[in-house]
Write an enzyme that holds these catalytic residues in place. Structure first.
Site, PDB file in Angstrom:
ATOM      1  CG  HIS A  44      -2.046  -0.950   1.135  1.00 56.66           C
ATOM      2  ND1 HIS A  44      -2.970  -1.121   2.137  1.00 56.66           N
ATOM      3  CD2 HIS A  44      -2.420  -1.809   0.148  1.00 56.66           C
ATOM      4  CE1 HIS A  44      -3.853  -2.035   1.786  1.00 56.66           C
ATOM      5  NE2 HIS A  44      -3.541  -2.464   0.581  1.00 56.66           N
ATOM      6  CD  GLU A  46      -1.889   4.160   3.590  1.00 57.30           C
ATOM      7  OE1 GLU A  46      -3.048   4.402   3.963  1.00 57.30           O
ATOM      8  OE2 GLU A  46      -1.617   3.357   2.666  1.00 57.30           O
ATOM      9  CB  CYS A  79      -1.955   1.311   6.167  1.00 54.57           C
ATOM     10  SG  CYS A  79      -1.417   0.540   4.619  1.00 54.57           S
ATOM     11  NE  ARG A 179      -7.835   1.836 -26.932  1.00 50.39           N
ATOM     12  CZ  ARG A 179      -7.642   1.268 -28.120  1.00 50.39           C
ATOM     13  NH1 ARG A 179      -6.458   0.703 -28.395  1.00 50.39           N
ATOM     14  NH2 ARG A 179      -8.598   1.285 -29.040  1.00 50.39           N
ATOM     15  NE  ARG A 202      -2.040   0.946 -32.124  1.00 47.26           N
ATOM     16  CZ  ARG A 202      -3.331   0.651 -31.982  1.00 47.26           C
ATOM     17  NH1 ARG A 202      -3.690  -0.434 -31.300  1.00 47.26           N
ATOM     18  NH2 ARG A 202      -4.268   1.419 -32.502  1.00 47.26           N
ATOM     19  CD  GLU A 247     -11.340   2.691 -27.184  1.00 50.12           C
ATOM     20  OE1 GLU A 247     -11.304   2.372 -28.386  1.00 50.12           O
ATOM     21  OE2 GLU A 247     -10.350   3.117 -26.562  1.00 50.12           O
TER      22      GLU A 247
END
Length: 318
Positions: A44, A46, A79, A179, A202, A247
């Site tokens: 995590h 922290e 944490c 993306r 890409r 999309e």
């Protein structure tokens, strides 16, 4: 807190089912530790920041974008316990954690140890940064961004169905960054068959962040690495997906809008006129008055000759 939020953006789309969190530790007016959630959800933020700060964390102030977890996991300690052991003096958090395993228990553990706790700083920005986690907790499904590339006259494709390319290179590069910030990307059967999309990232340096591919279809036998769902509501069953990018195409976009599953609109507008092109089909709107007030503009900027606009769905609850 702004710095912690910026760190959280580094892990967007790579930590589900854990939220992507940022953490900054300040001692004597200097940054002594920084951290963000690592790919796969651990360690995590922290833990990463405390490891960098070492002994300098004693008496320090910690800025974190979400309440420190209070539950012990086989993958790592809580944490809240790490912060107590480190001897920090103050914690500033943007949001409380709605996960029932923490949900206030992290703050309580810190206060019981004599650590001052402030909550709510940068809350709105933090909620957007972990929208996927919060949507999964509140609604049991991923946070959905619908991406549309449009001409000036509202066409999403030529009359033949071809949509390559409405926008220019800068807009397409921006879409590839988007993306990389989602665990999964979805298209409909028509787009899958007509465009043969790769649905990867890409951009140099981000190739490894290609999202999982999902196909919306009632009748399809796609590649082995593609998940098929038959109705939009089945996105709830996509494990490890907290951010979903939809999309295409027009029918798929309409299906998600009809189901009211779109939380964010990503519109790329190109300075072209198509005439006779394909537009969105019926989305069930019977009264124009009902269309107003649903979408809030978050951002708008030029991308080369194109323009991107980002809208957030207004809901009574997140």
């Amino acid at each position: 807190m702004a710095a912690a939020l910026a760190l959280a953006e580094r892990c967007r789309g790579r930590t589900a089912p854990n939220p992507g969190i940022g953490c900054v530790i300040i001692a004597d007016g200097h940054v002594v530790g920084r951290g963000w959630t690592q790919p796969g959800g651990r360690p995590h933020a922290e833990a990463m920041a405390l490891a960098e700060a070492g002994e300098k964390s004693r008496g320090a102030t910690v800025y974190v974008t979400l309440e420190p977890c209070a539950h012990v996991s086989p993958r790592g300690p809580a944490c809240a316990d790490l912060l107590v052991a480190a001897g920090v003096a103050r914690l500033v958090a943007a949001l409380g954690d709605p996960d029932p395993r923490t949900d206030g228990a992290g703050f309580a553990r810190l206060r019981d140890a004599g650590i001052a706790v402030d909550q709510g700083v940068g809350a709105e920005a933090a909620a957007r940064a972990i929208a996927g986690f919060l949507t999964r907790q509140a609604r049991g499904r991923p946070h959905v961004t619908l991406k549309l590339a449009l001409s000036l006259d509202g066409a999403v494709a030529l009359g033949s169905g071809s949509s390559r390319w409405i926008t220019g290179g800068e807009a397409r590069a921006h879409a590839h960054v988007e993306r990389s910030r989602h665990e999964a990307i979805l298209v409909g059967r028509g787009t899958w068959e007509s465009d043969k999309p790769r649905l990867d990232v890409r951009l140099a340096g981000l190739e490894g962040r290609a999202p999982r591919r999902v196909l919306l279809s009632k009748h399809a036998t796609p590649d082995d690495d593609v998940t098929v769902i038959d109705v939009p509501e089945k996105i709830a069953s996509l494990e490890g997906v907290d951010h979903l990018l939809v999309e295409g195409g027009a029918a798929t976009a309409a299906a998600f809008l009809v189901a009211d599953l779109v939380d964010r609109l990503l519109l790329y507008r190109a300075p072209i006129l198509v005439g006779g092109g394909r537009t969105l089909p019926d989305i069930g709107l019977t009264d124009l008055a009902a269309a107003h007030g649903r979408w809030h503009l978050l951002d708008a900027r030029p991308l080369g000759s194109d323009r991107v606009e980002v809208y957030e769905r207004r809901r009574s609850e997140r």
